[in-house]
Design a protein around this motif. Structure first.
Motif, short mmCIF file in Angstrom:
data_model
loop_
_atom_site.label_atom_id
_atom_site.label_comp_id
_atom_site.label_asym_id
_atom_site.label_seq_id
_atom_site.Cartn_x
_atom_site.Cartn_y
_atom_site.Cartn_z
N THR A 151 -4.90 -5.14 6.65
CA THR A 151 -5.01 -3.84 7.31
C THR A 151 -3.98 -3.77 8.44
N CYS A 152 -3.69 -2.52 8.86
CA CYS A 152 -2.75 -2.32 9.97
C CYS A 152 -3.06 -0.97 10.60
N CYS A 154 1.15 -3.11 4.21
CA CYS A 154 0.09 -4.08 3.93
C CYS A 154 0.11 -4.49 2.46
N LYS A 161 0.82 -1.22 0.00
CA LYS A 161 0.00 0.00 0.00
C LYS A 161 0.85 1.27 0.00
N CYS A 207 1.92 2.14 4.10
CA CYS A 207 2.20 1.08 5.07
C CYS A 207 2.65 -0.17 4.31
N CYS A 250 -3.03 2.11 7.89
CA CYS A 250 -4.10 2.30 6.92
C CYS A 250 -5.48 2.37 7.59
ZN ZN Z 1 -1.76 -1.05 6.36
#
Ligand code: ZN
Ligand code: ADP
Ligand code: MG
Length: 524
Positions: A46-47, A34, A29, A32, A50
């Motif tokens: 996801t993290c 991901c 992404k 990040c 994001c």
């Molecule tokens: Zn992320």
């Protein structure tokens, strides 16, 4: 409502596009680590970054910056060395950060352009181009031998991130109206997205469609996105307004959102032009609003009145340092530019002696361009001689076949470059007529056989052996002494009769060229 061609007699349409492309070929992404993956189970990529959880800090994806610079270089933009990110504030569940990270007044890529070559029926929509002589200009268009070239300005290409995906449950067709609840998938959240904005330089729905097609080919060539309009990795909003022919002041525009196919883009704009003309002709007023094109009911519907830029309260992103690109780095990116469609077309024209028209249409899709090139390699020494017939086969027959069989990929059909070259050779060498060539083409695709086998099985081989044909010609002339005398007396129109008789005697397989030559010799 009046038809588009009638409306365009009185009104000039002004169109500008905003094109979003997801950088699907990247691994991760925008801010990040991901993973980017279309179709993964919801909320598995996801993290904290994001999702915008407190304290999470973004780190820009360098490969994404490289992709947007490639896009800028490929569309003749100036690359801005100094630019930065901003926060565009809004509240909607598809973006849990409550702001989108995007660029401000200065984007990575500014002031580009693409030249569109418009020909054939497509050129008819710009009615003012028809009356011009070659080389004459009409606004940003220059008349060419087979249509016109329109110079379309690109305002900017900026970097931003995508939002998550909302799924509305319980209503009709996934619409929010009538839904009982909504689900949100944050996998797409933070996907690197580039937005290209054009100047209001397009004048017809066809030009808008061609611009999108050309841009898509360029993005595919530089490999930054899979550009799937169906899956939404390439999306387009169309802005359109009208003004009376001769006026220079821009009219009030409406914006058509998310046109997810070339046809929808064209048809939506065409409808909107006709709708606006009707409103204006009845003394009404166009409101700046966002509208939705419904291809089923074939009309546009208001979605919302336009928010202004102020509503978003754009302010500099404090967590990301401004960018300073060096000339050296930009040159390194430039060195990675592959051959672009326009350059490929120029090469085809130069190396194989094709017309600009043929070359341009061959590169309209990467599949056809690759196919043509594979054929030329197989043709070897005969490439120059076979280029035109191969181009015709690809542009006309192959394209028509693919258009008629939606979803079929050329690579997956029995028509290999080997078979295409073999077919074109059979016609070029007069082994079969061009009409029989069409039949063989269809048979190759339907039965998956080699052209030579189709010809043999169907007994199509033309008789070109002069000895065999001469016997037939002699017999025909001997059987018709009165007609021969009339011919020699000046009734040369009888040649058609003799050719016909010879064709009949050879059951349609006599080579017409050889027959004609022999008749001319014997009757002359
Ligand atoms: Zn992320
Ligand atoms: P907005 O502020 O509504 O987003 P922009 O000035 O950012 O408008 O322009 C968005 C797109 O609309 C651009 O592609 C631009 O070329 C086009 N555009 C702007 N004004 C007009 C107009 N009057 N008619 C048609 N298109 C327009
Ligand atoms: Mg805008």
């Amino acid at each position: 409502m009046r038809k588009l061609e009638e409306v365009l007699q009185d009104w000039e349409a002004v169109i500008g596009l905003e094109v979003h492309a997801e950088l699907t070929t990247l691994e991760t992404k925008m801010f990040c680590g991901c993973k980017l993956e279309f179709g993964a189970a919801p909320n598995t990529h996801t993290c904290p970054v994001c999702l915008g959880l407190p304290g999470a800090l973004p780190v820009p994806n360098k490969a994404a910056i490289e992709s947007i610079v490639l896009a800028g270089l490929a569309t003749n933009c100036d690359i801005e060395k100094h630019s930065m990110f901003y926060r565009k504030n809004y509240m909607y569940p598809d973006m849990s950060k409550n702001f989108q990270t995007t660029q401000g007044p200065v984007a990575f890529c500014m002031r580009g352009h693409l030249d569109l070559d418009v020909d054939g029926p497509a050129a008819k929509e710009r009615i003012t181009a028809a009356g011009l002589a070659e080389g004459d200009r009409d606004g940003n268009a220059t008349r060419t031998a087979d249509g016109y070239t329109a110079h379309v300005g690109i305002t900017r290409i900026h970097m931003e991130e995508d939002a998550g995906k909302m799924v509305h449950v319980g209503g009709s067709e996934g619409r929010i109206a009538g839904a009982t609840h909504s689900l949100v998938d944050y996998n797409r959240c933070g996907t690197p997205l580039i937005e290209l904005v054009t100047e209001p330089d397009l004048r017809t729905p066809e030009e808008a469609r061609l611009f999108m097609q050309k841009l898509r080919q360029i993005y595919l060539a530089i490999g930054i996105s899979d550009c799937s309009m169906e899956e939404g990795s390439l999306r387009c909003d169309g802005n359109v307004s009208l003004r009376r022919r001769g006026d220079s002041k821009l009219g009030v525009k409406t914006e058509l959102k998310n046109m997810n196919s070339f046809k929808n883009l064209h048809d939506g704009l065409a409808y909107e032009i006709c709708r606006q003309a009707e409103v204006l002709e009845e003394g009404g007023q166009i409101y700046q609003e966002t509208r939705h094109w419904d291809p089923t009911s074939k009309r546009t519907i208001v979605m919302r009145v336009k928010e202004t830029a102020d509503d978003y309260r754009l302010f500099p992103e404090p967590d990301l340092a401004p960018y300073d690109l060096t000339d050296e780095w930009i040159d390194q990116v430039r060195a990675k530019l592959p051959e672009l469609p326009d350059q490929q077309a120029a090469r085809f024209a130069r190396d194989f002696g094709l017309s600009a028209y043929d070359a341009r249409h061959l590169v309209e899709s990467r599949t056809t361009a690759r196919f043509f090139e594979a054929c030329m390699e197989l043709a070897g020494e005969d490439a120059g001689a076979l280029a035109k017939p191969v181009a015709n086969l690809v542009i006309n027959d192959v394209t028509a076949y693919l258009n008629a069989h939606e979803g079929v990929k050329l690579d997956a059909t029995p028509l290999t470059p080997e078979r295409a070259v073999a077919l074109v050779r059979l016609v070029a060498e007069d082994a079969i007529s061009s009409k029989q060539g069409k039949e063989v083409f269809a048979a190759v695709l339907e039965e998956g056989k080699d052209p030579a086998d189709v010809v043999k099985e169907r007994g199509m081989e033309q008789v070109s052996d002069a000895g065999a044909i001469e016997a037939v010609v002699d017999a025909v002339l001997a059987a018709n002494p009165d007609k021969v005398a009339q011919y020699r007396g000046g009734k040369t129109g009888l040649i058609g009769f003799f050719v016909g008789q010879c064709m009949k005697e050879t059951r349609g397989q006599g080579n017409p060229k050889v027959i004609n030559e022999l008749l001319a010799k014997k009757l002359g």
